[in-house]
Design an enzyme around this catalytic site. Sequence first.
Site, PDB file in Angstrom:
ATOM      1  N   SER A  42      48.803 -25.003  -6.727  1.00 14.53           N
ATOM      2  CA  SER A  42      48.577 -26.853  -7.291  1.00 14.53           C
ATOM      3  C   SER A  42      48.303 -26.204  -8.816  1.00 14.53           C
ATOM      4  CB  SER A  42      48.096 -27.711  -6.675  1.00 14.53           C
ATOM      5  OG  SER A  42      48.380 -27.845  -5.234  1.00 14.53           O
ATOM      6  N   GLY A  81      57.925 -29.834  -5.775  1.00 11.31           N
ATOM      7  CA  GLY A  81      57.893 -30.881  -5.366  1.00 11.31           C
ATOM      8  C   GLY A  81      57.030 -30.739  -7.514  1.00 11.31           C
ATOM      9  N   SER A 138      53.931 -40.674  -4.235  1.00  9.32           N
ATOM     10  CA  SER A 138      53.556 -38.626  -4.557  1.00  9.32           C
ATOM     11  C   SER A 138      52.563 -39.088  -5.990  1.00  9.32           C
ATOM     12  CB  SER A 138      54.777 -38.537  -4.647  1.00  9.32           C
ATOM     13  OG  SER A 138      54.125 -36.772  -5.213  1.00  9.32           O
ATOM     14  N   SER A 185      46.811 -38.894  -2.151  1.00 13.47           N
ATOM     15  CA  SER A 185      46.488 -37.924  -2.871  1.00 13.47           C
ATOM     16  C   SER A 185      44.979 -37.675  -4.560  1.00 13.47           C
ATOM     17  CB  SER A 185      47.761 -36.643  -2.653  1.00 13.47           C
ATOM     18  OG  SER A 185      48.307 -36.513  -1.723  1.00 13.47           O
ATOM     19  N   GLU A 224      47.818 -33.275   2.485  1.00 14.57           N
ATOM     20  CA  GLU A 224      48.605 -31.720   3.201  1.00 14.57           C
ATOM     21  C   GLU A 224      48.042 -30.951   4.025  1.00 14.57           C
ATOM     22  OE1 GLU A 224      46.689 -29.149  -0.305  1.00 14.57           O
ATOM     23  OE2 GLU A 224      48.071 -30.417  -1.387  1.00 14.57           O
ATOM     24  N   HIS A 284      57.637 -35.472   1.489  1.00 14.69           N
ATOM     25  CA  HIS A 284      57.259 -34.068   1.418  1.00 14.69           C
ATOM     26  C   HIS A 284      58.935 -33.439   1.514  1.00 14.69           C
ATOM     27  CE1 HIS A 284      52.912 -34.167   0.662  1.00 14.69           C
ATOM     28  NE2 HIS A 284      53.266 -34.945   0.546  1.00 14.69           N
ATOM     29  N   ARG A 335      54.256 -25.784   5.807  1.00 20.58           N
ATOM     30  CA  ARG A 335      53.138 -26.217   6.167  1.00 20.58           C
ATOM     31  C   ARG A 335      53.561 -26.710   7.404  1.00 20.58           C
ATOM     32  NH1 ARG A 335      49.521 -25.305   2.923  1.00 20.58           N
ATOM     33  NH2 ARG A 335      49.935 -26.593   0.588  1.00 20.58           N
ATOM     34  N   LYS A 356      56.885 -20.089   0.299  1.00 20.16           N
ATOM     35  CA  LYS A 356      56.613 -21.198  -0.433  1.00 20.16           C
ATOM     36  C   LYS A 356      55.596 -21.254  -1.256  1.00 20.16           C
ATOM     37  CE  LYS A 356      57.726 -26.393  -0.843  1.00 20.16           C
ATOM     38  NZ  LYS A 356      56.932 -26.183  -2.256  1.00 20.16           N
TER      39      LYS A 356
END
Length: 452
Positions: free
Chosen positions: A46, A119, A193, A222, A337, A364, A409, A434
């Site tokens: 991120s 994303g 999102s 988030s 997440e 996601h 994940r 990823k």
Amino acid sequence: MLISRYSKPEFDPYGDTSPEVTDARWPAPTAAGPLSASVSLPGSKSLTNRELVLSALAAHPSLLRAPLHSRDSDLMVAALRQLGTVIEEVPGAEEFGSDLRITPGELLGSTTVDCGLAGTVMRFLPPVATLGLGPTTFDGDAGARRRPMGTTISSLRALGADINDDGRGALPFTVHGTGTLVGGEITIDASTSSQFVSGLLLAAPRFGQGLHLRHSGERLPSLPHIEMTIATLARRGVTVHSPAVGEWIVAPGPIQGAEVDIEPDLSNAAPFLAAALVAGGSVTISGWPETTTQVGADLADLLPRFGAEVSREGDRLTVSGTGRIRGVELDLSTGGELAPTLVALAALAESPSTITGIGHIRHHETDRLAALAAEINGLGGSVTELPDGLRIDPRPLHGGPWNTYDDHRMATAGALIGLLVPGVLIENIDTTAKTLPQFTDLWSTLVSGAPS
């Protein structure tokens, strides 16, 4: 290590009807006893991708130290290079790869950006492409074409951009950049999102009128990721005013170049720290920041609710467990997440759990709620989908296939369950590249108990 073949499961959270696919499965290692491990993790995805975007938009060069090198960050680097940014790998002191020197250039179009399943690429770069000269087409993996993009497309149109998506509201679409974007005042619904907000904020200083952005949806998932975006902008000399929750104002102005140390990815730490609860013993993550905007920092407060003990010494965070896991009632709206790891923990607990506030993770890499329910139930568990989360009633689990749906994940959640349940066979473990290409090596070292 690759021991069998599989057919693609009948269930697909994204409704994929493609022909049968075969691939090899990775046998998740089972812990022989309590763990005693120290793990070093590469940089935050991120943070890396936010800093890459800001570096490309900056007035002067930047240096990113210890950035993540993974599929998502590689896609961002490749896309920014296509748009005219010079990005060079230079020697770094970290064990996970080179540093990056970024020299901004005139933004160009007339290219196609491969978003993969990232994303951050598909939501952060279309605003950048409006500032380039010429058309930029965005496309990605099959799963990426099913991710919602209508908010990005409609918001940029409202700010003055010309975008052709043939009415899909999804990839592929083309941004016809003119070198400038008017910007101004806009209201969007970012309920699915927070990346829709972050993508606009990152480019907002370069808009002619800046940006006055309001969120109109019933919830804003988030929120820590938006706070991360605001903090990265502040480091570059850009102030984001927030007069009310869900409202942000960015004045037009320059973005400064910077030298930035990228923190380790604390969300990637989740399965490693949770492993101490599953197998017992202790796991230490080194390089844990004193303060951070990463949502993974919440693990220090969340894991004790499952029964863990958490301690800290300098930049080393240690989680210890006994192998007994408590069920929880948990609102995870700020940290979706982390849900796959925590749901996997709950499936191994001694009492039921309800985890809510995570309806947005249906959008996601895959529909994570449906995927977690399907895979845990396939191993004998009892998981019920709720409108905004999951109810987990622990049952004895058995080995069997664990499908990932190209979701990193999902892969790590299966590995966590396999730590206790023999015979869990994970399809496409390579999807962990990823955000963490070293996952299988780090996980095997963790299970062996040796320091990494």
